[in-house]
Design a protein around this motif. Structure first.
Motif, mmCIF file in Angstrom:
data_model
loop_
_atom_site.group_PDB
_atom_site.id
_atom_site.type_symbol
_atom_site.label_atom_id
_atom_site.label_comp_id
_atom_site.label_asym_id
_atom_site.label_seq_id
_atom_site.Cartn_x
_atom_site.Cartn_y
_atom_site.Cartn_z
ATOM 1 N N LEU A 3 0.745 -1.164 -0.272
ATOM 2 C CA LEU A 3 -0.059 -0.047 -0.074
ATOM 3 C C LEU A 3 1.074 1.256 -0.016
ATOM 4 C CD1 LEU A 3 -2.683 -1.026 2.757
ATOM 5 C CD2 LEU A 3 -2.974 -1.063 0.068
ATOM 6 N N TYR A 4 1.962 1.214 0.834
ATOM 7 C CA TYR A 4 2.834 2.440 0.832
ATOM 8 C C TYR A 4 3.532 2.465 -0.647
ATOM 9 C CZ TYR A 4 7.286 4.757 2.124
ATOM 10 O OH TYR A 4 8.206 5.753 2.254
ATOM 11 N N GLY A 5 4.015 1.576 -1.292
ATOM 12 C CA GLY A 5 4.506 1.623 -2.527
ATOM 13 C C GLY A 5 3.297 2.192 -3.757
ATOM 14 N N SER A 6 2.002 1.672 -3.439
ATOM 15 C CA SER A 6 1.158 2.298 -4.381
ATOM 16 C C SER A 6 0.737 3.678 -4.131
ATOM 17 C CB SER A 6 0.025 1.268 -4.025
ATOM 18 O OG SER A 6 0.332 0.053 -4.622
ATOM 19 N N SER A 7 0.859 3.988 -2.935
ATOM 20 C CA SER A 7 0.579 5.472 -2.654
ATOM 21 C C SER A 7 1.592 6.250 -3.138
ATOM 22 C CB SER A 7 0.204 5.568 -1.206
ATOM 23 O OG SER A 7 1.516 5.625 -0.469
ATOM 24 N N LYS A 8 3.021 5.954 -3.118
ATOM 25 C CA LYS A 8 4.026 6.701 -3.894
ATOM 26 C C LYS A 8 3.976 6.795 -5.209
ATOM 27 C CE LYS A 8 7.910 4.966 -2.106
ATOM 28 N NZ LYS A 8 9.214 4.678 -1.551
ATOM 29 N N LEU A 9 3.559 5.619 -5.873
ATOM 30 C CA LEU A 9 3.242 5.798 -7.243
ATOM 31 C C LEU A 9 2.137 6.620 -7.589
ATOM 32 C CD1 LEU A 9 4.207 4.703 -10.041
ATOM 33 C CD2 LEU A 9 2.823 2.741 -9.517
ATOM 34 N N ALA A 10 1.308 6.764 -7.050
ATOM 35 C CA ALA A 10 0.170 7.523 -7.061
ATOM 36 C C ALA A 10 0.526 8.992 -7.061
ATOM 37 C CB ALA A 10 -1.223 7.355 -6.343
ATOM 38 N N GLY A 11 1.175 9.297 -5.852
ATOM 39 C CA GLY A 11 1.579 10.761 -5.808
ATOM 40 C C GLY A 11 2.416 11.081 -6.886
ATOM 41 N N GLU A 12 3.583 10.340 -7.404
ATOM 42 C CA GLU A 12 4.364 10.730 -8.463
ATOM 43 C C GLU A 12 3.403 11.035 -9.804
ATOM 44 O OE1 GLU A 12 7.568 8.049 -9.658
ATOM 45 O OE2 GLU A 12 8.238 8.059 -7.513
ATOM 46 N N GLY A 13 2.425 10.017 -9.801
ATOM 47 C CA GLY A 13 1.500 10.453 -11.180
ATOM 48 C C GLY A 13 0.626 11.798 -10.874
ATOM 49 N N LEU A 14 0.257 12.199 -9.626
ATOM 50 C CA LEU A 14 -0.473 13.283 -9.303
ATOM 51 C C LEU A 14 0.468 14.488 -9.770
ATOM 52 C CD1 LEU A 14 -2.858 14.831 -8.304
ATOM 53 C CD2 LEU A 14 -2.022 14.619 -6.112
ATOM 54 N N ILE A 15 1.820 14.409 -9.247
ATOM 55 C CA ILE A 15 2.858 15.662 -9.427
ATOM 56 C C ILE A 15 3.136 15.872 -10.631
ATOM 57 C CG2 ILE A 15 5.384 16.037 -9.011
ATOM 58 C CD1 ILE A 15 4.712 14.854 -6.114
ATOM 59 N N SER A 16 3.412 14.623 -11.382
ATOM 60 C CA SER A 16 3.796 14.719 -13.088
ATOM 61 C C SER A 16 2.420 15.037 -13.638
ATOM 62 C CB SER A 16 4.190 13.142 -13.691
ATOM 63 O OG SER A 16 5.128 12.742 -13.000
ATOM 64 N N ALA A 17 1.196 14.788 -13.595
ATOM 65 C CA ALA A 17 0.220 15.427 -14.484
ATOM 66 C C ALA A 17 -0.119 17.002 -13.945
ATOM 67 C CB ALA A 17 -1.207 14.753 -13.898
ATOM 68 N N TYR A 18 0.197 17.441 -12.699
ATOM 69 C CA TYR A 18 0.025 18.575 -12.180
ATOM 70 C C TYR A 18 1.134 19.541 -12.803
ATOM 71 C CZ TYR A 18 -1.257 22.733 -9.508
ATOM 72 O OH TYR A 18 -1.736 24.018 -8.909
ATOM 73 N N ALA A 19 2.194 19.002 -12.795
ATOM 74 C CA ALA A 19 3.464 19.755 -13.596
ATOM 75 C C ALA A 19 3.359 20.061 -15.132
ATOM 76 C CB ALA A 19 4.865 19.425 -13.394
ATOM 77 N N LEU A 20 3.021 18.985 -15.689
ATOM 78 C CA LEU A 20 2.658 18.923 -17.365
ATOM 79 C C LEU A 20 1.528 19.859 -17.580
ATOM 80 C CD1 LEU A 20 3.694 15.335 -17.973
ATOM 81 C CD2 LEU A 20 5.124 17.472 -18.668
ATOM 82 N N GLY A 21 0.458 19.493 -16.835
ATOM 83 C CA GLY A 21 -0.803 20.369 -17.011
ATOM 84 C C GLY A 21 -0.609 21.926 -17.075
ATOM 85 N N TYR A 22 -0.045 22.357 -15.825
ATOM 86 C CA TYR A 22 0.303 23.633 -15.507
ATOM 87 C C TYR A 22 1.263 24.368 -15.893
ATOM 88 C CZ TYR A 22 -4.381 23.036 -13.197
ATOM 89 O OH TYR A 22 -5.559 22.839 -13.005
ATOM 90 N N GLY A 23 2.291 23.476 -16.664
ATOM 91 C CA GLY A 23 3.346 24.149 -17.041
ATOM 92 C C GLY A 23 4.580 24.526 -16.089
ATOM 93 N N ILE A 24 4.714 23.976 -14.972
ATOM 94 C CA ILE A 24 5.485 24.099 -14.020
ATOM 95 C C ILE A 24 6.572 22.996 -13.889
ATOM 96 C CG2 ILE A 24 3.967 25.539 -12.643
ATOM 97 C CD1 ILE A 24 3.908 23.325 -10.775
ATOM 98 N N GLN A 25 7.762 23.398 -13.131
ATOM 99 C CA GLN A 25 8.899 22.350 -13.242
ATOM 100 C C GLN A 25 8.669 21.360 -11.832
ATOM 101 O OE1 GLN A 25 12.212 24.475 -14.167
ATOM 102 N NE2 GLN A 25 12.422 23.645 -16.129
ATOM 103 N N ALA A 26 8.768 20.085 -12.088
ATOM 104 C CA ALA A 26 8.746 19.349 -10.432
ATOM 105 C C ALA A 26 9.900 18.454 -10.437
ATOM 106 C CB ALA A 26 7.368 18.505 -10.567
ATOM 107 N N THR A 27 10.497 18.201 -9.311
ATOM 108 C CA THR A 27 11.655 17.300 -8.985
ATOM 109 C C THR A 27 10.907 16.299 -8.117
ATOM 110 O OG1 THR A 27 13.159 18.897 -9.437
ATOM 111 C CG2 THR A 27 13.972 16.647 -8.232
#
Length: 176
Positions: A3-27
């Motif tokens: 569950l921990y690993g799944s939540s981290k993967l979901a968080g990465e997806g959210l960050i990536s989608a937000y960065a690409l959708g709003y034109g910002i950079q994310a690390t």
């Protein structure tokens, strides 16, 4: 299965989608387990706490042969600062942070027991996994962060040693 690993993967997806959708950079940083001062959970904390309560025995989840990588906390902070000060090559940069080594749980037990001056009887709970979702081998490919010139200054053994010494010098961390 984690569950921990799944939540981290979901968080990465959210960050990536937000960065690409709003034109910002994310690390994004993917850490191995972190060791060091102010450490209040994990295997070193658990083993020191158990051995302070009863230095004659130590119950270990799994079989002790789980292989894990760890990173000293200051090395982790240094890597994050190093990475974020670089010019980004893409809108989302992902770095695995860890050392170029791993250790067995049994080796950590030997290090911790040696520092504490105890020789406990080890009681293993069995199986190659310590708990549901635990991976018996964790070793991240950290070539990308190393290619930027960063390297860890502390070995895993040094991190376990510094963490154990910190815990022994700061018994307040064990109070709820």
């Amino acid at each position: 299965t984690s569950l921990y690993g799944s939540s981290k993967l979901a968080g990465e997806g959210l960050i990536s989608a937000y960065a690409l959708g709003y034109g910002i950079q994310a690390t994004i940083f993917r850490f191995v387990s972190i060791l060091g001062e102010r450490y209040t959970h994990g295997h070193v904390f658990d083993f020191v706490k158990k051995l302070k309560q009863d230095p004659s025995r130590l119950q270990v989840l799994g079989n002790g042969f789980q292989k894990k990588s760890y990173l000293y906390v200051q090395d982790c902070v240094d890597a994050m600062i190093h990475a974020t000060q670089r010019k980004m090559e893409s809108p989302v940069e992902i770095y695995n942070l860890g050392t170029d080594e791993y250790t067995e749980v049994n080796e950590s037990i030997r290090t911790i027991s040696g520092i504490m001056g105890v020789a406990p009887e080890i009681e293993y709970t069995g199986g190659e996994r310590g708990w549901v979702g635990d991976s018996p081998f964790i070793f991240l490919d950290c070539a990308k962060i190393r290619s930027t010139g960063w390297t860890a200054k502390k070995t895993i053994r040094q991190g376990v040693t510094l963490t154990t010494e910190y815990l022994l010098q700061n018994p307040w961390v064990f109070t709820p």
